[in-house]
Design a protein around this motif. Structure first.
Motif, PDB file in Angstrom:
ATOM      1  N   ARG A 426       0.631  -1.196  -0.160  1.00  0.00           N
ATOM      2  CA  ARG A 426       0.117   0.056  -0.080  1.00  0.00           C
ATOM      3  C   ARG A 426       0.896   1.430   0.097  1.00  0.00           C
ATOM      4  O   ARG A 426       0.656   2.311  -0.509  1.00  0.00           O
ATOM      5  CB  ARG A 426      -1.002  -0.008   1.107  1.00  0.00           C
ATOM      6  N   ALA A 429       1.861   1.831  -3.365  1.00  0.00           N
ATOM      7  CA  ALA A 429       1.037   2.237  -4.178  1.00  0.00           C
ATOM      8  C   ALA A 429       0.878   3.770  -4.164  1.00  0.00           C
ATOM      9  O   ALA A 429       0.623   4.540  -5.073  1.00  0.00           O
ATOM     10  CB  ALA A 429      -0.439   1.399  -3.926  1.00  0.00           C
ATOM     11  N   ARG A 430       0.661   4.284  -2.943  1.00  0.00           N
ATOM     12  CA  ARG A 430       0.566   5.505  -2.734  1.00  0.00           C
ATOM     13  C   ARG A 430       1.709   6.526  -3.469  1.00  0.00           C
ATOM     14  O   ARG A 430       1.383   7.519  -3.916  1.00  0.00           O
ATOM     15  CB  ARG A 430       0.537   5.939  -1.131  1.00  0.00           C
ATOM     16  N   ARG A 433       1.173   6.879  -6.503  1.00  0.00           N
ATOM     17  CA  ARG A 433      -0.159   7.578  -6.905  1.00  0.00           C
ATOM     18  C   ARG A 433      -1.273   6.664  -7.660  1.00  0.00           C
ATOM     19  O   ARG A 433      -2.265   7.293  -8.154  1.00  0.00           O
ATOM     20  CB  ARG A 433       0.171   8.784  -7.601  1.00  0.00           C
ATOM     21  N   ASP A 434      -0.999   5.608  -7.123  1.00  0.00           N
ATOM     22  CA  ASP A 434      -1.930   4.517  -7.628  1.00  0.00           C
ATOM     23  C   ASP A 434      -3.247   4.361  -6.595  1.00  0.00           C
ATOM     24  O   ASP A 434      -3.003   3.607  -5.436  1.00  0.00           O
ATOM     25  CB  ASP A 434      -1.425   3.285  -7.884  1.00  0.00           C
ATOM     26  N   TRP A 435      -4.087   5.483  -6.478  1.00  0.00           N
ATOM     27  CA  TRP A 435      -5.044   5.508  -5.412  1.00  0.00           C
ATOM     28  C   TRP A 435      -5.943   4.220  -5.433  1.00  0.00           C
ATOM     29  O   TRP A 435      -6.362   3.949  -4.302  1.00  0.00           O
ATOM     30  CB  TRP A 435      -5.777   6.832  -5.459  1.00  0.00           C
ATOM     31  N   ALA A 436      -6.484   3.962  -6.546  1.00  0.00           N
ATOM     32  CA  ALA A 436      -7.285   2.762  -6.292  1.00  0.00           C
ATOM     33  C   ALA A 436      -6.762   1.397  -5.989  1.00  0.00           C
ATOM     34  O   ALA A 436      -7.535   0.591  -5.144  1.00  0.00           O
ATOM     35  CB  ALA A 436      -7.782   2.364  -7.924  1.00  0.00           C
ATOM     36  N   SER A 438      -4.364   1.642  -3.630  1.00  0.00           N
ATOM     37  CA  SER A 438      -3.948   1.961  -2.348  1.00  0.00           C
ATOM     38  C   SER A 438      -5.205   1.786  -1.467  1.00  0.00           C
ATOM     39  O   SER A 438      -5.308   1.332  -0.385  1.00  0.00           O
ATOM     40  CB  SER A 438      -3.745   3.591  -2.241  1.00  0.00           C
ATOM     41  N   ASP A 439      -6.493   2.295  -1.934  1.00  0.00           N
ATOM     42  CA  ASP A 439      -7.613   2.179  -1.109  1.00  0.00           C
ATOM     43  C   ASP A 439      -8.366   0.727  -1.100  1.00  0.00           C
ATOM     44  O   ASP A 439      -8.756   0.320  -0.396  1.00  0.00           O
ATOM     45  CB  ASP A 439      -8.824   2.936  -2.166  1.00  0.00           C
ATOM     46  N   ARG A 442      -6.125  -0.771   1.550  1.00  0.00           N
ATOM     47  CA  ARG A 442      -6.767  -0.368   2.741  1.00  0.00           C
ATOM     48  C   ARG A 442      -7.953  -1.017   3.356  1.00  0.00           C
ATOM     49  O   ARG A 442      -8.015  -1.568   4.579  1.00  0.00           O
ATOM     50  CB  ARG A 442      -6.861   0.981   2.721  1.00  0.00           C
ATOM     51  N   ASP A 454      -3.534   8.050   6.595  1.00  0.00           N
ATOM     52  CA  ASP A 454      -2.494   8.553   6.116  1.00  0.00           C
ATOM     53  C   ASP A 454      -1.937  10.055   6.698  1.00  0.00           C
ATOM     54  O   ASP A 454      -2.795  10.725   6.936  1.00  0.00           O
ATOM     55  CB  ASP A 454      -2.821   8.791   4.585  1.00  0.00           C
ATOM     56  N   GLN A 459       1.988   6.663   5.964  1.00  0.00           N
ATOM     57  CA  GLN A 459       1.009   5.950   6.427  1.00  0.00           C
ATOM     58  C   GLN A 459       1.311   5.418   7.808  1.00  0.00           C
ATOM     59  O   GLN A 459       2.431   5.109   8.165  1.00  0.00           O
ATOM     60  CB  GLN A 459       0.552   4.825   5.645  1.00  0.00           C
TER      61      GLN A 459
END
Length: 472
Positions: A426, A429-430, A433-436, A438-439, A442, A454, A459
């Motif tokens: 994760r 991923a952040r 900037r791969d937010w999808a 990352s979410d 999470r 965050d 994090q």
């Protein structure tokens, strides 16, 4: 202020005056690795860890030795029943013990000597006892300590040496307080038992000689502190004193500290009765290792401690309060002047914390000081009277106290490997900037009981207490 300990030898509360302030020397009786260690065993080891951590926090350099007993009557019995070498019995239990120490945040002792690797040191010690007339050989080649040669015998356990059955011997490693007889320091070889070829003849050491030889090998003939459970006072520690001082002519240990039993269902936790719980059982019930650590150190070491579901629930809630406090302090941001009364609050807390632990490691008032501070800091954050710099200083202060307690925060070593992998994925991923993704990660972590948030520093995560409500 001066640290005081209640010395089992004499029972007095005494000021701590190390033989060498530049090197405080501690010996703790470690496990006999014939079975998995249970929670009751770890109370004694955690008490020793608290002692070591506090002395270091107070500025003393410390050398801590904890032995591993990997040969004794029980180990030999089990190896014979399984038809395997004793090392096949002890190795997995030793590995499990060391892993439990790590999970419970016990600082690794400076030396972890195994008995089987110190036979020569034991032989040298026994030779001295023979030369000085404190030990004698029997017809089969075994060697026994002569209690009648040591008038001071019994002063630790308050045993009357006059009750000794003169000329009678006890060969078993463990025996009762009313069985004051000469004890074995060397056991002649027997068919089917492991033995070592030595100048004494083929044989193996008695249990009691092991700790004397290993402690003096690494700490010298006289050292500061010796810890263990109260069940070791007699015969083990009484025998240690007699054979060590008889061999060297010097005082063996300045201060003896003994931890009371852990109770479960109103009875002592013990392997022989089956009244036990193991750390793995506690973790499988949803409690983190630091909650178990807190439950085992939260009462004074000399007080009997009742281990129960309620004590674990309370411990889990306590460590979560500290984690939540630190997370809030780390995230707090307020552009305002510093709180002029914060320094006084921190100084008062440090004084209360130190006063409690200076008093024979009385941890209850020390913990009360910590949780009173937590309540006050939460109020100040709610009222927004702290500056951002104040919050940073307060967080550093709490973490400094936690160098002694080691319960306030979880780290990656507390987690299962797959959870560590998800947290690292994760973070990556952040960073990409791969937010999808990352979410998604999470959410997966939340399903596994790991809450992630965050911050500007990256994090942060914490374990959500997932305990079956039916067990509360």
């Amino acid at each position: 202020m001066t640290i005081h300990f209640r010395n089992t030898l004499g029972g007095a509360l005494e000021p701590f005056e190390p033989l060498d302030p530049a090197n405080v020397r501690i010996y703790s009786c470690g496990p006999t690795v014939y079975a998995p260690s249970h929670v009751g065993n770890f109370r004694s080891f955690l008490f020793a860890d608290l002692l070591r951590r506090y002395l270091a926090w107070r500025g003393y350099p410390v050398t801590w030795v904890m032995n591993i007993t990997d040969v004794d009557d029980k180990i030999i019995r089990d190896a014979a029943a399984k038809g395997v070498p004793i090392g096949d019995v002890t190795a997995p239990y030793e590995a499990a013990f060391l892993d439990d120490l790590r999970r419970l945040r016990v600082m690794t002792p400076d030396v972890l000597p195994r008995a089987t690797e110190h036979i020569e040191a034991m032989v040298v010690l026994i030779e001295r006892l023979l030369e000085r007339g404190h030990a004698y050989r029997t017809e089969d080649g075994s060697i026994f300590f002569r209690i009648a040669s040591w008038p001071a015998y019994g002063r630790l356990a308050h045993v009357d040496p006059g009750s000794q059955r003169v000329g009678e011997r006890v060969e078993a490693d463990e025996y009762d307080k009313d069985d004051v007889r000469d004890f074995a320091v060397w056991k002649a070889a027997k068919p089917g038992e492991p033995s070592w070829p030595t100048r004494l003849g083929d044989g193996r050491p008695g249990w009691h000689i092991e700790c004397s030889a290993m402690s003096m090998r690494y700490l010298g003939p006289s050292f500061d502190l010796h810890t263990g459970g109260i069940d070791l006072i007699f015969p083990h520690h009484e025998d240690e004193i007699a054979q060590s001082e008889a061999a060297t002519g010097q005082p063996f240990v300045r201060t003896w500290l003994h931890c009371a039993h852990l109770q479960m269902s109103g009875e002592k936790m013990a392997k022989r009765t089956g009244n036990i719980a193991r750390p793995a059982d506690i973790y499988a019930s949803g409690y983190p290792a630091r909650a178990l650590r807190f439950a085992l150190i939260a009462a004074h070491y000399r007080a009997s401690l009742d281990f129960s579901e309620a004590s674990l629930v309370a411990a889990a809630a306590a460590v979560e309060r500290l984690s939540t406090l630190l997370a809030a302090l780390d995230a707090y941001g307020e552009s305002r002047p510093d709180d002029p009364s914060l320094d006084g609050l921190l100084e008062e807390t440090r004084a209360r914390f130190t006063a409690g632990l200076d008093d024979d490691l009385n941890v209850a008032p020390a913990l009360a000081a910590v949780f009173d501070l937590a309540r006050d800091l939460n109020r100040r954050m709610d009222a927004r009277v702290l500056s951002g710099a104040d919050a940073g200083r307060a967080a550093a202060f709490v973490r400094d106290l936690d160098r002694v307690l080691a319960v306030a925060e979880e780290d990656l070593a507390d987690l299962e490997p797959e959870l560590v992998e998800r947290l690292e994925a994760r973070a990556a991923a952040r960073a990409a900037r791969d937010w999808a993704l990352s979410d998604h990660l999470r959410d997966e972590l939340a399903e596994q009981g790991i809450a992630v948030e965050d911050t500007r520093d990256g994090q942060r995560w914490r374990r959500q207490m997932v305990v079956d409500s039916a067990r509360r």
